[in-house]
Motif scaffolding. Structure first.
Motif, short mmCIF file in Angstrom:
data_model
loop_
_atom_site.label_atom_id
_atom_site.label_comp_id
_atom_site.label_asym_id
_atom_site.label_seq_id
_atom_site.Cartn_x
_atom_site.Cartn_y
_atom_site.Cartn_z
N ARG A 92 0.89 -1.08 0.05
CA ARG A 92 -0.06 0.00 -0.03
C ARG A 92 0.87 1.28 0.21
O ARG A 92 0.74 2.18 -0.79
N TRP A 95 2.42 1.63 -3.44
CA TRP A 95 1.53 2.22 -4.60
C TRP A 95 0.92 3.70 -4.18
O TRP A 95 0.85 4.57 -4.97
N ASP A 96 1.17 3.98 -2.76
CA ASP A 96 0.64 5.31 -2.41
C ASP A 96 1.84 6.08 -3.02
O ASP A 96 1.41 7.34 -3.65
N ASP A 97 3.02 5.94 -2.79
CA ASP A 97 4.21 6.65 -3.34
C ASP A 97 3.99 6.83 -4.99
O ASP A 97 4.32 7.83 -5.45
N ASP A 100 1.26 9.14 -5.96
CA ASP A 100 1.80 10.66 -5.51
C ASP A 100 2.87 11.19 -6.60
O ASP A 100 2.38 12.24 -7.05
#
Length: 111
Positions: A92, A95-97, A100
């Motif tokens: 998670r 994928w957030d990075d 972003d």
């Protein structure tokens, strides 16, 4: 990196959670311990089938089953779920990075 033992544990956990009936049984046990008969009640399958699903969950370490006379009492074991959650969390964050970075890139493209 996940060592071989941890990988085998994760395989067993995710395999056990792959079936909707087993996930439903986990949800049922999240409210507290229950007997096999109590767990079988809301499901439209035989007691034998529920017992097989519970065996898979027990083999994966997700539940503990204790015999009390003729009654088999089941209880949720949180630690394996915590291990699986930890493994999923690292992805998670990945994928957030990535998302972003994509957002930043698209924002800079528009300028």
């Amino acid at each position: 990196m996940v060592d071989q033992r941890a990988a085998a544990d994760l395989d067993a956990i995710f395999q056990a959670l792959s079936h909707p009936t087993r996930r439903a049984l986990i949800e049922d046990l999240a409210t507290g311990p229950a007997s096999v008969t109590e767990l079988a009640e809301p499901h439209d399958i035989s007691l034998a089938a529920v017992s097989k699903h519970l065996q898979v969950l027990e083999d994966a370490g997700l539940i503990e089953v204790e015999q009390d006379g003729r009654v088999r009492q089941c209880q949720l074991e949180a630690e394996p779920l915590s291990v699986a959650f930890g493994w999923l969390t690292q992805y998670r964050v990945f994928w957030d990075d990535r998302l972003d970075a994509l957002g930043d890139h698209l924002e800079n493209e528009g300028q």
